[in-house]
Design a protein around this motif. Structure first.
Motif, PDB file in Angstrom:
ATOM      1  N   ASN A  78       0.817  -1.226   0.000  1.00  0.00           N
ATOM      2  CA  ASN A  78       0.000   0.000   0.000  1.00  0.00           C
ATOM      3  C   ASN A  78       0.847   1.271   0.000  1.00  0.00           C
ATOM      4  N   ALA A  79       2.132   1.135  -0.311  1.00  0.00           N
ATOM      5  CA  ALA A  79       3.058   2.262  -0.179  1.00  0.00           C
ATOM      6  C   ALA A  79       3.182   3.111  -1.451  1.00  0.00           C
ATOM      7  N   TRP A  80       2.319   2.850  -2.441  1.00  0.00           N
ATOM      8  CA  TRP A  80       2.421   3.605  -3.687  1.00  0.00           C
ATOM      9  C   TRP A  80       1.823   4.992  -3.536  1.00  0.00           C
ATOM     10  N   ASP A  93      11.366  23.296 -22.169  1.00  0.00           N
ATOM     11  CA  ASP A  93      10.820  22.000 -21.794  1.00  0.00           C
ATOM     12  C   ASP A  93      10.619  21.924 -20.286  1.00  0.00           C
ATOM     13  N   ARG A  94       9.457  22.368 -19.834  1.00  0.00           N
ATOM     14  CA  ARG A  94       9.208  22.336 -18.394  1.00  0.00           C
ATOM     15  C   ARG A  94       8.077  21.379 -18.068  1.00  0.00           C
ATOM     16  N   ASP A  95       7.902  20.368 -18.921  1.00  0.00           N
ATOM     17  CA  ASP A  95       6.839  19.382 -18.679  1.00  0.00           C
ATOM     18  C   ASP A  95       7.142  18.572 -17.428  1.00  0.00           C
ATOM     19  N   ARG A  96       6.087  18.173 -16.799  1.00  0.00           N
ATOM     20  CA  ARG A  96       6.251  17.327 -15.625  1.00  0.00           C
ATOM     21  C   ARG A  96       6.344  15.862 -16.042  1.00  0.00           C
ATOM     22  N   THR A  97       7.127  15.101 -15.298  1.00  0.00           N
ATOM     23  CA  THR A  97       7.184  13.655 -15.481  1.00  0.00           C
ATOM     24  C   THR A  97       6.468  13.027 -14.291  1.00  0.00           C
ATOM     25  N   TYR A  98       5.374  12.342 -14.597  1.00  0.00           N
ATOM     26  CA  TYR A  98       4.560  11.763 -13.524  1.00  0.00           C
ATOM     27  C   TYR A  98       4.958  10.325 -13.262  1.00  0.00           C
ATOM     28  N   TYR A  99       4.874   9.913 -12.020  1.00  0.00           N
ATOM     29  CA  TYR A  99       5.212   8.534 -11.693  1.00  0.00           C
ATOM     30  C   TYR A  99       4.578   8.102 -10.375  1.00  0.00           C
ATOM     31  N   TYR A 100       4.487   6.791 -10.234  1.00  0.00           N
ATOM     32  CA  TYR A 100       4.158   6.180  -8.959  1.00  0.00           C
ATOM     33  C   TYR A 100       5.461   5.910  -8.228  1.00  0.00           C
ATOM     34  N   LEU A 101       5.498   6.228  -6.956  1.00  0.00           N
ATOM     35  CA  LEU A 101       6.670   5.940  -6.141  1.00  0.00           C
ATOM     36  C   LEU A 101       6.247   5.038  -4.983  1.00  0.00           C
ATOM     37  N   ASN A 102       6.953   3.930  -4.827  1.00  0.00           N
ATOM     38  CA  ASN A 102       6.688   3.071  -3.676  1.00  0.00           C
ATOM     39  C   ASN A 102       7.563   3.535  -2.519  1.00  0.00           C
ATOM     40  N   LYS A 103       6.926   3.999  -1.442  1.00  0.00           N
ATOM     41  CA  LYS A 103       7.667   4.601  -0.324  1.00  0.00           C
ATOM     42  C   LYS A 103       8.502   3.580   0.447  1.00  0.00           C
ATOM     43  N   PRO A 110       6.206   4.686 -14.294  1.00  0.00           N
ATOM     44  CA  PRO A 110       5.721   5.873 -15.010  1.00  0.00           C
ATOM     45  C   PRO A 110       4.199   5.982 -15.016  1.00  0.00           C
ATOM     46  N   LEU A 111       3.711   7.213 -15.009  1.00  0.00           N
ATOM     47  CA  LEU A 111       2.284   7.510 -15.062  1.00  0.00           C
ATOM     48  C   LEU A 111       2.042   8.525 -16.164  1.00  0.00           C
ATOM     49  N   THR A 112       0.903   8.441 -16.802  1.00  0.00           N
ATOM     50  CA  THR A 112       0.520   9.534 -17.694  1.00  0.00           C
ATOM     51  C   THR A 112      -0.093  10.639 -16.833  1.00  0.00           C
ATOM     52  N   GLU A 113      -0.195  11.836 -17.399  1.00  0.00           N
ATOM     53  CA  GLU A 113      -0.800  12.932 -16.642  1.00  0.00           C
ATOM     54  C   GLU A 113      -2.248  12.603 -16.294  1.00  0.00           C
ATOM     55  N   ALA A 114      -2.947  11.953 -17.242  1.00  0.00           N
ATOM     56  CA  ALA A 114      -4.356  11.583 -17.014  1.00  0.00           C
ATOM     57  C   ALA A 114      -4.469  10.610 -15.836  1.00  0.00           C
ATOM     58  N   GLN A 115      -3.560   9.628 -15.785  1.00  0.00           N
ATOM     59  CA  GLN A 115      -3.570   8.674 -14.673  1.00  0.00           C
ATOM     60  C   GLN A 115      -3.267   9.385 -13.360  1.00  0.00           C
ATOM     61  N   TYR A 116      -2.327  10.346 -13.407  1.00  0.00           N
ATOM     62  CA  TYR A 116      -1.971  11.104 -12.215  1.00  0.00           C
ATOM     63  C   TYR A 116      -3.187  11.841 -11.659  1.00  0.00           C
ATOM     64  N   ARG A 117      -3.977  12.442 -12.559  1.00  0.00           N
ATOM     65  CA  ARG A 117      -5.122  13.249 -12.124  1.00  0.00           C
ATOM     66  C   ARG A 117      -6.355  12.418 -11.793  1.00  0.00           C
ATOM     67  N   ASP A 118      -6.400  11.180 -12.292  1.00  0.00           N
ATOM     68  CA  ASP A 118      -7.555  10.317 -12.069  1.00  0.00           C
ATOM     69  C   ASP A 118      -7.514   9.757 -10.648  1.00  0.00           C
ATOM     70  N   THR A 119      -8.405  10.259  -9.782  1.00  0.00           N
ATOM     71  CA  THR A 119      -8.372   9.834  -8.380  1.00  0.00           C
ATOM     72  C   THR A 119      -8.820   8.380  -8.231  1.00  0.00           C
ATOM     73  N   ASN A 120      -9.467   7.804  -9.283  1.00  0.00           N
ATOM     74  CA  ASN A 120      -9.864   6.405  -9.215  1.00  0.00           C
ATOM     75  C   ASN A 120      -8.728   5.479  -9.638  1.00  0.00           C
ATOM     76  N   TYR A 121      -7.707   6.055 -10.269  1.00  0.00           N
ATOM     77  CA  TYR A 121      -6.582   5.245 -10.696  1.00  0.00           C
ATOM     78  C   TYR A 121      -5.635   5.050  -9.527  1.00  0.00           C
ATOM     79  N   ASP A 122      -5.618   3.835  -8.990  1.00  0.00           N
ATOM     80  CA  ASP A 122      -4.858   3.572  -7.772  1.00  0.00           C
ATOM     81  C   ASP A 122      -4.377   2.133  -7.799  1.00  0.00           C
ATOM     82  N   ILE A 123      -3.092   1.919  -7.672  1.00  0.00           N
ATOM     83  CA  ILE A 123      -2.586   0.554  -7.719  1.00  0.00           C
ATOM     84  C   ILE A 123      -2.326  -0.019  -6.329  1.00  0.00           C
ATOM     85  N   ASN A 124      -2.671   0.745  -5.289  1.00  0.00           N
ATOM     86  CA  ASN A 124      -2.481   0.228  -3.949  1.00  0.00           C
ATOM     87  C   ASN A 124      -3.392  -0.967  -3.686  1.00  0.00           C
TER      88      ASN A 124
END
Ligand SMILES: [Zn+2]
Length: 127
Positions: A78-80, A93-103, A110-124
């Motif tokens: 559950n640490a993602w 080039d100031r684009d953000r690079t989105y990612y999942y980080l396991n603490k 890697p994450l897409t921006e859409a996945q980052y913003r999607d609150t239902n997208y969760d791999i925990n």
């Protein structure tokens, strides 16, 4: 635009000019009413009002929505957490690079921006 009332139970008790409403000779201090508020998910006009609410209803709210009676545990499963880096290698080039980080493991996925913003997208897994 619909106006809504501050949910602070004591909002009308605070004597400010903007709360003084009504016709002449019949004015009262009233609960603040705005199109939007800054505090408590847009429900309170001030931290005072938010705190007043919690003071009055917080205990019931915690009981209603589930009081913790044992500790939660941070595990590999559950640490993602979602995060991003600024790519500032060049001025254009100031684009953000989105990612999942396991603490726990520090693994990045890697994450897409859409996945980052999607609150239902969760791999925990689990809580
Ligand atoms: Zn208020």
């Amino acid at each position: 635009m619909t106006l809504k009332y501050c949910q602070g139970p004591e909002c009308h008790m605070k004597k400010t000019q903007d709360r003084l409403r009504g016709t002449k000779g019949n004015k009262t201090y009233q609960t603040r009413r705005r199109s939007s508020f800054y505090y408590g998910n847009g429900n309170f006009c001030s931290l005072w009002c938010q705190n007043d609410w919690f003071q009055k209803f917080g205990e019931q709210a915690v009981d209603h929505f589930g009081r913790l009676n044992e500790p939660k545990h941070l595990t590999e499963q559950n640490a993602w957490t979602k995060d991003y880096d600024w790519n500032s290698t060049s001025y254009e080039d100031r684009d953000r690079t989105y990612y999942y980080l396991n603490k726990i493991t520090e693994e990045r996925r890697p994450l897409t921006e859409a996945q980052y913003r999607d609150t239902n997208y969760d791999i925990n897994i689990g809580e």
